[in-house]
Motif scaffolding. Structure first.
Motif, PDB file in Angstrom:
ATOM      1  N   PRO A   1      -5.094  -3.571  -3.052  1.00  0.00           N
ATOM      2  CA  PRO A   1      -4.747  -2.146  -3.054  1.00  0.00           C
ATOM      3  C   PRO A   1      -4.828  -1.550  -4.470  1.00  0.00           C
ATOM      4  O   PRO A   1      -4.336  -2.133  -5.440  1.00  0.00           O
ATOM      5  CB  PRO A   1      -3.303  -2.123  -2.529  1.00  0.00           C
TER       6      PRO A   1
ATOM      7  N   THR B   1      -5.145  -0.400   4.128  1.00  0.00           N
ATOM      8  CA  THR B   1      -4.151  -1.379   4.576  1.00  0.00           C
ATOM      9  C   THR B   1      -4.830  -2.552   5.293  1.00  0.00           C
ATOM     10  O   THR B   1      -4.479  -3.717   5.067  1.00  0.00           O
ATOM     11  CB  THR B   1      -3.141  -0.708   5.516  1.00  0.00           C
TER      12      THR B   1
ATOM     13  N   VAL C   1       0.865  -1.178   0.000  1.00  0.00           N
ATOM     14  CA  VAL C   1       0.000   0.000   0.000  1.00  0.00           C
ATOM     15  C   VAL C   1       0.908   1.236   0.000  1.00  0.00           C
ATOM     16  O   VAL C   1       1.741   1.393   0.922  1.00  0.00           O
ATOM     17  CB  VAL C   1      -0.936   0.013   1.220  1.00  0.00           C
TER      18      VAL C   1
END
Length: 320
Positions: free
Chosen positions: A170, A110, A20
């Protein structure tokens, strides 16, 4: 609660760990765990084991996973049915507790990436607690398409997700709902036609006839009639003839009974006498005959024997 208890070790590729903003989800995970607990409550991060990573050649990573529960770690398929159900319920509850962190603007993306697991074996049971290893990792090829991501999630973490909790890749808007369907970029489903109303249930009434109500009395009458026919049939019941007793045999039994009574009385009398007299009475009671006469006194016998010996020793001429 410190993550100091070893759970298991795994091997993954460095490119399989999700990132991320250019950072691996495993970097500074201790700080991330504290942030999750500050948002979701104490112990919320304990569902994730803490990785201890050692690089290997050819881009491989060896990872030792540590948790906060001091018990023997086991895979889910090694549990019995009851324990498995408790651990799965614990996992579902712990994942649902992450909703506030998933909605957080700073760490939400996250945490959504962390919910991904490499395969179903990443779920471990430590006592009755569920803990995730190989989290934040997806096999190569899974992130290539939303359909592949949905299939993988349905087979791994999806069965334990509740509403509002979903893993994510992500940079993608892919989400799943309970591991059953992918939502987001997929086209909306067509509305379903209303189901036809079920036909009204018809009640069938069966009336009893008079013949059915008369069945028990008729059956009882037949039974009684059969019993009467059996009794009245010649030879079905035979009674023993009353034979008068044999008078001679009866007299013999009476004599034996009287004799036994007399002997029993004689035994009782013998037992009540002194020992020196009881012997003769006992013989008489046992044999039914008088006891033999007592032997001559010992002194008289000795005198007779002495007189005979003296006569034998006397000379023959003494008679003149």
């Amino acid at each position: 609660m410190g993550n100091v208890h070893f759970v298991r070790s795994t091997q993954v590729g460095a490119d399989e760990v999700l990132h991320v903003d250019g950072l691996s989800v495993w970097e500074n995970c201790a700080v991330l765990f504290r942030r999750i607990e500050a948002i979701c409550g104490e112990g919320a991060s304990s569902v994730f084991a803490e990785p201890n990573v050692k690089p290997q050649g050819s881009g491989g990573l060896v990872v030792a996973w540590f948790g906060g529960y001091d018990d023997d770690p086991k895979p889910l398929d090694a549990l019995d049915r009851a324990m498995n159900a408790r651990v799965e319920a614990d996992l579902s509850s712990r994942l649902a507790a992450l909703r506030p962190a998933l909605a957080d603007a700073d760490i939400g993306e996250t945490v959504a990436a962390m919910i991904n697991i490499y395969d179903a074996s990443a779920i471990m049971a430590v006592g009755e607690h569920a803990i995730l290893t190989n989290w934040g990792v997806l096999p190569r090829g899974v992130v290539a398409s939303q359909a592949g991501f949905a299939r993988h999630s349905e087979a791994t973490i999806g069965p334990y997700l509740k509403s509002g909790v979903s893993p994510a890749v992500p940079g993608q808007s892919w989400r799943i709902t309970g591991g059953m369907e992918a939502v987001g970029a997929s086209p909306p489903s067509q509305p379903r036609a209303p189901a036809a109303a079920p036909a009204p249930m018809q009640t069938v009434v069966v009336e009893r006839t008079g013949g059915v109500r008369l069945l028990p009395p008729l059956l009882l009458s037949a039974i009684f009639a059969s019993a009467l026919a059996y009794v009245a049939w010649p030879g079905s019941l035979i009674y023993e003839r009353n034979v008068p007793p044999d008078q001679a045999a009866q007299a013999g039994w009476d004599k034996i009974r009287d004799d036994l009574a007399k002997r029993a009385s004689a035994f009782e009398t013998a037992l009540s006498k002194p020992a020196c007299e009881a012997k003769d009475a006992w013989v008489e009671a046992s044999l039914g005959i008088p006891a033999p006469a007592a032997a001559a006194a010992p002194d008289a016998a000795q005198k007779s024997q002495q007189a005979a010996e003296d006569a034998a020793k006397k000379p023959a001429g003494d008679g003149k």
